[in-house]
Design an enzyme around this catalytic site. Structure first.
Site, mmCIF file in Angstrom:
data_model
loop_
_atom_site.group_PDB
_atom_site.id
_atom_site.type_symbol
_atom_site.label_atom_id
_atom_site.label_comp_id
_atom_site.label_asym_id
_atom_site.label_seq_id
_atom_site.Cartn_x
_atom_site.Cartn_y
_atom_site.Cartn_z
ATOM 1 N N THR B 76 43.415 42.770 45.391
ATOM 2 C CA THR B 76 44.300 42.217 46.426
ATOM 3 C C THR B 76 43.826 42.650 47.813
ATOM 4 O O THR B 76 43.698 41.831 48.723
ATOM 5 C CB THR B 76 45.755 42.658 46.189
ATOM 6 N N ASN B 155 42.974 33.420 36.420
ATOM 7 C CA ASN B 155 43.685 34.464 35.672
ATOM 8 C C ASN B 155 44.701 33.928 34.684
ATOM 9 O O ASN B 155 45.074 34.609 33.736
ATOM 10 C CB ASN B 155 44.379 35.417 36.646
ATOM 11 N N GLN B 183 38.768 38.572 37.527
ATOM 12 C CA GLN B 183 38.767 38.335 36.075
ATOM 13 C C GLN B 183 37.357 38.227 35.488
ATOM 14 O O GLN B 183 37.220 38.132 34.270
ATOM 15 C CB GLN B 183 39.532 37.036 35.757
ATOM 16 N N ALA B 204 39.018 47.562 39.207
ATOM 17 C CA ALA B 204 38.685 48.344 38.014
ATOM 18 C C ALA B 204 39.635 48.099 36.849
ATOM 19 O O ALA B 204 39.229 48.147 35.683
ATOM 20 C CB ALA B 204 38.695 49.833 38.361
ATOM 21 N N HIS B 205 40.908 47.807 37.148
ATOM 22 C CA HIS B 205 41.884 47.807 36.056
ATOM 23 C C HIS B 205 41.845 46.555 35.187
ATOM 24 O O HIS B 205 42.609 46.440 34.231
ATOM 25 C CB HIS B 205 43.300 48.050 36.595
ATOM 26 N N CYS B 328 51.763 39.086 38.157
ATOM 27 C CA CYS B 328 52.364 39.394 39.460
ATOM 28 C C CYS B 328 53.579 38.526 39.738
ATOM 29 O O CYS B 328 54.392 38.849 40.572
ATOM 30 C CB CYS B 328 51.356 39.182 40.571
#
Lengths: 132, 388
Positions: B76, B155, B183, B204-205, B328
């Site tokens: 983001t 996504n 993604q 990273a997540h 989100c």
């Protein structure tokens, strides 16, 4: 600000949603049914009432909507059973909202159930008083 | 209660134990506790050393130079830095930006704000499968266009956009090209040079690393002018001020390296599992796949279940962890704007589920998921059968 989010459900909602004991339909000469809402609007329900001697012997529903709506429809059908036709108009969506902790943003869905019940009552009254 | 089956990898992946171990080691090694900007002492230099190693790991996965990787808090922030940074820095060249209707909110919301600041944004409409065709981009470019921003992989539906072709035509027209690769980074081969990408966001997540750390690739040759969002101590070449989070960055670096190393094996395995899931769900009547059948990543499958209310289906599937829409926005009652952009009705969009698989998904997980979805779709349809 509400402290109940869309995905928080009261235990009674969970129980009624998972065990929809009154889901289904009824048929027979003493049965009326009424539908309100629409799939397009996100919530729709049909209520069946089997009335014997001016008293609801059995009630059933079919519902399309969120878990709160399905649980409320299940609760309505259960509440109707054993009531006289005159008592049916005492059903209160506000009480159900409180009992099931339904978020304020979903009040409109409870009004759909109220509409279905009102239509069923009208049908019952016209059926039993055809001349009036 | 059974342990739920996690099928929401596109929202966030669990941390790979090897990554967690590297982060723990970093957090417990006193020699790495210095400020990575304090190069006057050895603790600071040691921390800087592991950060630069991680920068190489991330850059290597993108065929970028380490100096072109800027650490951020996640995709983001990377998207915000790319969009506002380019728009504000290059405003004298033009105020037109091209993007698409199916971008992540982390792109759409900054674009909305730029519109309020006087920029003009063209939102391209994808085809019914979610694909934005390079020809559309070409036709939308005007002399005032300064930036094209497209996501590599969607996504919600997993569709892969033709980034290389769009990059090429942007390069020919000297229009900057930003790619949201949240993604796809690590998951698909990415070569920023070959694909003519000027800016690329990743996090990273989504690749078995920690939350709270991301990166923005910013081309240095020739350099892309960018106005920073956060100013302060001049960190990250003056593009993103703030003390670097050593353990997060170390975790990100290793996660990216592992993703790249395991990419082919993961891809093959996930393709088999996704096909198993898809074939299993085909046994349910009146379903429709959202997205493209072949131009897609193997870890995302989005399916519309006609006649089933989405929130009820999601709740009925309590033993499965998955999303009805993007993570989100899944707290919202609103139908997915991505699915609506593909031409789905509100009802179809609202009746859709996203299954996203990952490194720890098993064949047994898929079998359980198929059985649960089949059972609950049948039940919910049965209690609404007569309704209009």
């Amino acid at each position: 600000m509400e402290n109940v989010t869309q995905f928080d459900y009261a235990p009674e909602v969970v129980q009624r949603f998972v065990n929809t004991l009154h889901a289904g339909s009824l048929d027979g000469v003493n049965v009326v049914n009424a539908q309100a809402g629409s799939r397009e609007s996100g919530a729709s329900a049909r209520l069946w009432l089997q009335v014997v001697n001016q008293r609801v012997k059995k009630a059933a529903f079919q519902g399309y909507g969120c878990p709160h709506f399905i649980a409320a429809a299940e609760s309505l059908a259960e509440w109707c059973e054993g009531r006289t036709v005159n008592e049916l108009s005492l059903w209160s969506w506000q009480k159900v909202q409180q009992q099931l902790a339904i978020p304020t943003s979903k009040r409109g869905r409870l009004l759909i159930l109220e509409n279905a019940l009102k239509k069923a009552i009208e049908t019952l009254i016209s059926t039993h008083n055809p001349s009036s | 209660m059974n342990t739920p089956i996690y099928l929401d990898y596109a929202a966030s992946t669990p941390i790979d134990p090897r990554v967690a171990a590297s982060m723990h080691q970093c957090l417990t090694n006193v020699e790495l506790q210095g400020n990575p900007s304090s190069l006057s002492h050895r603790y600071g230099r040691a921390a800087r050393g592991v950060i630069e190693k991680a920068r190489q790991q991330v850059a290597g996965a993108l065929n970028a130079k380490p100096v072109e990787v800027i650490w951020t808090s996640g995709a983001t922030e990377s998207n915000n830095l790319a969009l506002f940074g380019v728009a504000h820095y290059h405003a004298d060249r033009g105020k037109h930006i091209i993007s698409s209707k199916t971008e992540h909110k982390a792109v759409l919301e900054p674009l909305k704000r730029l519109e309020k600041q006087g920029y003009r944004v063209t939102y391209l409409k994808p085809d019914e499968f979610g694909i934005v065709h390079p020809q559309q981009v070409q036709e939308a470019i005007t002399p005032a266009t300064i930036l094209v921003s497209l996501m590599h992989v969607n996504n919600e539906i997993g569709v892969i956009q033709n980034i290389g072709e769009v990059g090429s035509l942007c390069s020919e027209r000297q229009v900057l090209f930003h790619v949201d690769a949240a993604q796809s980074a690590g998951r698909l081969p990415i070569d920023v040079k070959q694909m003519n990408v000027d800016l690329l966001s990743c996090t990273a997540h989504k690749l078995y690393g920690p939350k709270g750390i991301g990166a923005l690739y910013v081309r240095r040759d020739p350099v892309v002018g960018l106005e920073p969002l956060i100013v302060g101590g001049g960190h990250e070449l003056g593009l993103r001020a703030g003390t670097l989070a050593t353990h997060q960055i170390v975790g990100f670096g290793l996660a990216m390296e592992l993703m790249t190393k395991q990419r082919d094996a993961d891809h093959a395995r996930l393709t088999i599992l996704r096909d198993q899931l898809c074939n299993g769900l085909q046994g349910i009547a009146d379903i429709k796949r959202n997205g493209h059948a072949t131009q897609c990543v193997p870890n995302i499958l989005n399916v519309a279940f006609d006649g089933v209310e989405g929130e009820s289906l999601l709740f009925a599937l309590q033993d499965l962890i998955l999303s009805a829409g993007a993570a989100c926005s899944s707290g919202s009652d609103e139908a997915s704007y991505v699915l609506r952009a593909l031409g789905r009705s509100d009802q179809q969009a609202q009746s859709s589920l996203r299954f996203s698989l990952g490194r720890f998904t098993t064949e047994q997980d898929i079998n359980v998921a198929v059985a649960a979805v089949s059972r609950e779709v049948t039940r919910l349809r049965s209690i609404s059968a007569s309704l209009l």
